[in-house]
Design a protein around this motif. Structure first.
Motif, PDB file in Angstrom:
ATOM      1  N   THR A   1       0.733  -1.301  -0.059  1.00  0.00           N
ATOM      2  CA  THR A   1       0.185  -0.161   0.025  1.00  0.00           C
ATOM      3  C   THR A   1       0.881   1.136   0.114  1.00  0.00           C
ATOM      4  O   THR A   1       0.426   2.180  -0.710  1.00  0.00           O
ATOM      5  N   ARG A   2       1.957   1.211   0.682  1.00  0.00           N
ATOM      6  CA  ARG A   2       2.820   2.398   0.844  1.00  0.00           C
ATOM      7  C   ARG A   2       3.572   2.719  -0.368  1.00  0.00           C
ATOM      8  O   ARG A   2       3.778   4.033  -0.732  1.00  0.00           O
ATOM      9  N   GLU A   3       4.062   1.668  -1.001  1.00  0.00           N
ATOM     10  CA  GLU A   3       5.181   1.773  -2.194  1.00  0.00           C
ATOM     11  C   GLU A   3       4.212   1.692  -3.606  1.00  0.00           C
ATOM     12  O   GLU A   3       4.910   2.157  -4.511  1.00  0.00           O
ATOM     13  N   GLY A   4       3.188   1.102  -3.464  1.00  0.00           N
ATOM     14  CA  GLY A   4       2.387   0.799  -4.829  1.00  0.00           C
ATOM     15  C   GLY A   4       1.265   1.632  -4.909  1.00  0.00           C
ATOM     16  O   GLY A   4      -0.192   1.381  -4.786  1.00  0.00           O
ATOM     17  N   LYS A   5       1.578   3.207  -5.045  1.00  0.00           N
ATOM     18  CA  LYS A   5       0.550   3.950  -5.165  1.00  0.00           C
ATOM     19  C   LYS A   5      -0.270   4.293  -6.497  1.00  0.00           C
ATOM     20  O   LYS A   5      -1.384   4.576  -6.486  1.00  0.00           O
ATOM     21  N   THR A   6       0.350   3.536  -7.449  1.00  0.00           N
ATOM     22  CA  THR A   6      -0.228   3.366  -8.632  1.00  0.00           C
ATOM     23  C   THR A   6      -0.107   2.091  -9.233  1.00  0.00           C
ATOM     24  O   THR A   6       0.445   1.227  -8.633  1.00  0.00           O
ATOM     25  N   GLN A   7      -1.134   1.709 -10.049  1.00  0.00           N
ATOM     26  CA  GLN A   7      -0.931   0.157 -10.386  1.00  0.00           C
ATOM     27  C   GLN A   7       0.286  -0.122 -11.047  1.00  0.00           C
ATOM     28  O   GLN A   7       0.743  -0.986 -10.818  1.00  0.00           O
ATOM     29  N   ALA A   8       1.123   0.697 -11.779  1.00  0.00           N
ATOM     30  CA  ALA A   8       2.285   0.540 -12.330  1.00  0.00           C
ATOM     31  C   ALA A   8       3.489   0.055 -11.253  1.00  0.00           C
ATOM     32  O   ALA A   8       4.049  -0.661 -11.185  1.00  0.00           O
ATOM     33  N   GLN A   9       3.295   1.152 -10.295  1.00  0.00           N
ATOM     34  CA  GLN A   9       4.157   0.905  -8.880  1.00  0.00           C
ATOM     35  C   GLN A   9       3.650  -0.388  -8.297  1.00  0.00           C
ATOM     36  O   GLN A   9       4.803  -1.031  -7.677  1.00  0.00           O
ATOM     37  N   LEU A  10       2.459  -0.910  -8.098  1.00  0.00           N
ATOM     38  CA  LEU A  10       2.316  -1.933  -7.428  1.00  0.00           C
ATOM     39  C   LEU A  10       2.742  -3.098  -8.198  1.00  0.00           C
ATOM     40  O   LEU A  10       3.064  -4.010  -7.607  1.00  0.00           O
ATOM     41  N   ARG A  11       2.467  -3.047  -9.593  1.00  0.00           N
ATOM     42  CA  ARG A  11       2.958  -4.585 -10.395  1.00  0.00           C
ATOM     43  C   ARG A  11       4.402  -4.512 -10.195  1.00  0.00           C
ATOM     44  O   ARG A  11       5.071  -5.474 -10.112  1.00  0.00           O
ATOM     45  N   ARG A  12       5.238  -3.264 -10.161  1.00  0.00           N
ATOM     46  CA  ARG A  12       6.481  -3.240  -9.934  1.00  0.00           C
ATOM     47  C   ARG A  12       7.190  -3.558  -8.604  1.00  0.00           C
ATOM     48  O   ARG A  12       7.956  -4.750  -8.764  1.00  0.00           O
TER      49      ARG A  12
ATOM     50  N   LYS B   1       5.467  -5.876  -6.511  1.00  0.00           N
ATOM     51  CA  LYS B   1       5.107  -7.305  -6.633  1.00  0.00           C
ATOM     52  C   LYS B   1       6.000  -8.209  -7.472  1.00  0.00           C
ATOM     53  O   LYS B   1       6.233  -9.241  -7.162  1.00  0.00           O
ATOM     54  N   GLU B   2       6.765  -7.387  -8.629  1.00  0.00           N
ATOM     55  CA  GLU B   2       7.786  -8.179  -9.313  1.00  0.00           C
ATOM     56  C   GLU B   2       9.133  -8.282  -8.509  1.00  0.00           C
ATOM     57  O   GLU B   2       9.810  -9.571  -8.670  1.00  0.00           O
ATOM     58  N   ILE B   3       9.368  -7.382  -7.711  1.00  0.00           N
ATOM     59  CA  ILE B   3      10.562  -7.180  -6.795  1.00  0.00           C
ATOM     60  C   ILE B   3      10.253  -8.196  -5.648  1.00  0.00           C
ATOM     61  O   ILE B   3      11.209  -9.080  -5.360  1.00  0.00           O
ATOM     62  N   VAL B   4       9.324  -8.127  -5.030  1.00  0.00           N
ATOM     63  CA  VAL B   4       8.933  -9.067  -3.626  1.00  0.00           C
ATOM     64  C   VAL B   4       7.674  -9.532  -4.085  1.00  0.00           C
ATOM     65  O   VAL B   4       6.569  -9.038  -3.293  1.00  0.00           O
ATOM     66  N   PRO B   5       7.449 -10.637  -4.698  1.00  0.00           N
ATOM     67  CA  PRO B   5       6.112 -11.366  -4.945  1.00  0.00           C
ATOM     68  C   PRO B   5       5.774 -11.961  -3.536  1.00  0.00           C
ATOM     69  O   PRO B   5       6.595 -12.385  -2.687  1.00  0.00           O
ATOM     70  N   SER B   6       4.387 -12.274  -3.373  1.00  0.00           N
ATOM     71  CA  SER B   6       3.966 -12.763  -2.113  1.00  0.00           C
ATOM     72  C   SER B   6       4.490 -14.157  -1.893  1.00  0.00           C
ATOM     73  O   SER B   6       4.723 -14.879  -0.784  1.00  0.00           O
ATOM     74  N   SER B   7       4.969 -15.126  -3.144  1.00  0.00           N
ATOM     75  CA  SER B   7       5.646 -16.509  -2.813  1.00  0.00           C
ATOM     76  C   SER B   7       7.042 -16.307  -2.187  1.00  0.00           C
ATOM     77  O   SER B   7       7.609 -17.166  -1.671  1.00  0.00           O
ATOM     78  N   ARG B   8       7.635 -14.971  -1.905  1.00  0.00           N
ATOM     79  CA  ARG B   8       8.716 -14.704  -1.671  1.00  0.00           C
ATOM     80  C   ARG B   8       8.693 -14.250   0.003  1.00  0.00           C
ATOM     81  O   ARG B   8       9.851 -13.324   0.585  1.00  0.00           O
ATOM     82  N   LYS B   9       7.508 -14.155   0.550  1.00  0.00           N
ATOM     83  CA  LYS B   9       7.256 -13.709   1.930  1.00  0.00           C
ATOM     84  C   LYS B   9       7.339 -14.900   2.643  1.00  0.00           C
ATOM     85  O   LYS B   9       7.005 -15.825   2.685  1.00  0.00           O
ATOM     86  N   ILE B  10       8.023 -14.511   3.859  1.00  0.00           N
ATOM     87  CA  ILE B  10       8.124 -15.342   5.018  1.00  0.00           C
ATOM     88  C   ILE B  10       7.812 -14.777   6.232  1.00  0.00           C
ATOM     89  O   ILE B  10       8.378 -13.663   6.679  1.00  0.00           O
ATOM     90  N   THR B  11       6.877 -15.320   6.945  1.00  0.00           N
ATOM     91  CA  THR B  11       6.282 -15.039   8.148  1.00  0.00           C
ATOM     92  C   THR B  11       7.198 -15.567   9.156  1.00  0.00           C
ATOM     93  O   THR B  11       7.974 -16.505   9.112  1.00  0.00           O
ATOM     94  N   LYS B  12       7.223 -15.248  10.655  1.00  0.00           N
ATOM     95  CA  LYS B  12       7.977 -15.642  11.835  1.00  0.00           C
ATOM     96  C   LYS B  12       7.773 -17.058  11.787  1.00  0.00           C
ATOM     97  O   LYS B  12       8.468 -17.761  12.372  1.00  0.00           O
ATOM     98  N   THR B  13       6.335 -17.603  11.587  1.00  0.00           N
ATOM     99  CA  THR B  13       6.116 -19.159  11.964  1.00  0.00           C
ATOM    100  C   THR B  13       6.508 -19.848  10.833  1.00  0.00           C
ATOM    101  O   THR B  13       6.674 -21.198  11.090  1.00  0.00           O
ATOM    102  N   ASP B  14       6.451 -19.125   9.601  1.00  0.00           N
ATOM    103  CA  ASP B  14       7.027 -19.939   8.487  1.00  0.00           C
ATOM    104  C   ASP B  14       8.483 -20.282   8.842  1.00  0.00           C
ATOM    105  O   ASP B  14       9.068 -21.258   8.554  1.00  0.00           O
ATOM    106  N   LEU B  15       9.360 -19.267   9.107  1.00  0.00           N
ATOM    107  CA  LEU B  15      10.708 -19.484   9.578  1.00  0.00           C
ATOM    108  C   LEU B  15      11.112 -20.473  10.564  1.00  0.00           C
ATOM    109  O   LEU B  15      11.855 -21.263  10.412  1.00  0.00           O
ATOM    110  N   ALA B  16      10.252 -20.420  11.648  1.00  0.00           N
ATOM    111  CA  ALA B  16      10.264 -21.511  12.715  1.00  0.00           C
ATOM    112  C   ALA B  16      10.132 -22.672  11.914  1.00  0.00           C
ATOM    113  O   ALA B  16      10.569 -23.902  12.434  1.00  0.00           O
ATOM    114  N   LYS B  17       8.854 -22.809  11.117  1.00  0.00           N
ATOM    115  CA  LYS B  17       8.585 -24.580  10.478  1.00  0.00           C
ATOM    116  C   LYS B  17       9.805 -24.655   9.455  1.00  0.00           C
ATOM    117  O   LYS B  17      10.296 -25.845   9.709  1.00  0.00           O
TER     118      LYS B  17
END
Length: 252
Positions: free
Chosen positions: A74-85, A87-103
């Motif tokens: 929300t903070r960095e993707g103020k336009t659709q183009a910025q949001l797409r960009r 998400k390309e840099i940090v897609p949700s598939s490369r998100k790790i939560t604290k419980t993920d890390l423990a697992k």
């Protein structure tokens, strides 16, 4: 209103966590959320924000605080183009939560029975070891630790992706026991740096995973002796049975 006057930021963070824990008697607050300000997690978040993947374009996101990934979008993707960009840099598939890390790390550290207890109980056990200073976790996570951590996350996710379509039930248990078995049998020979560089596993490694997966599933069922697999998987004895099982030779 509580005004903190300590000159030590870590002391203040511990106090804030303690106030949150003991003041929330009506609303459930997860232990994972209360641990967000622990130095271990803060340090990993800093690393994830500054270290890019070998391609120089993308990076992983460590979600130290629940919801921070969406906040970042929300903070960095103020336009659709910025949001797409972003998400390309940090897609949700490369998100790790604290419980993920423990697992991911407890599975690699050959504690599949703890992971099988569920995300919160496993996280509690993970943090007990982190806080004790006696486990395999450094007091100050550095670049080498971070890259190896991501390699283990890539391995876990790859195993999960191969297991899910192949089995109708108990995919989570098969996945975590298979990761622990891989660490137990091949850990010293696995080049985590190569996994980091490639951001993936080799074709032969994936073939090995596919070969061992049904064998792990079979041993889980046989050793359970009629018990529910998901409950049997919580026992250290289950790991003993899987660990000493007979498996196909390693593919060279």
């Amino acid at each position: 209103i509580i005004v903190l006057r300590s000159g030590d930021p870590e002391t203040e963070e511990a106090m804030i966590a303690a106030v949150s824990q003991y003041a929330n008697s009506q609303n459930v607050v997860r232990q994972a959320d209360l641990s967000a300000n622990k130095h271990f997690h803060v340090a990993i978040e800093k690393l994830s924000n500054t270290i890019y993947c070998p391609d120089g374009g993308g990076r992983w996101f460590y979600e130290r605080a629940t919801g921070s990934y969406n906040t970042m979008l929300t903070r960095e993707g103020k336009t659709q183009a910025q949001l797409r960009r972003i998400k390309e840099i940090v897609p949700s598939s490369r998100k790790i939560t604290k419980t993920d890390l423990a697992k991911f790390l407890n599975a690699w550290n050959r504690k599949p029975h703890l992971v099988s207890l569920g995300s919160q109980k496993n996280f509690d056990e993970f943090m007990n070891e982190v806080n004790s200073g006696k486990g395999p976790f450094p007091e100050e996570p550095d670049l080498a630790f971070y890259k190896n951590m991501i390699a283990k996350a890539i391995l876990f996710k790859a195993v999960q992706k191969l297991v899910r379509p192949a089995f109708r039930a108990f995919q989570a248990n098969i996945t975590v026991y298979l990761v622990s078995l891989i660490s137990y049998r091949l850990g010293n020979d696995i080049n985590l740096d190569r996994i980091w560089q490639q951001q993936d596993l080799s074709y032969l490694f994936k073939q090995q995973i596919s070969k061992w997966a049904p064998e792990v599933n079979q041993i889980l069922h046989q050793s359970a002796n009629g018990r529910m697999i998901s409950e049997w998987a919580k026992k250290p004895e289950c790991w003993n049975e899987v660990r000493k099982g007979s498996y196909s030779p390693v593919i060279n």
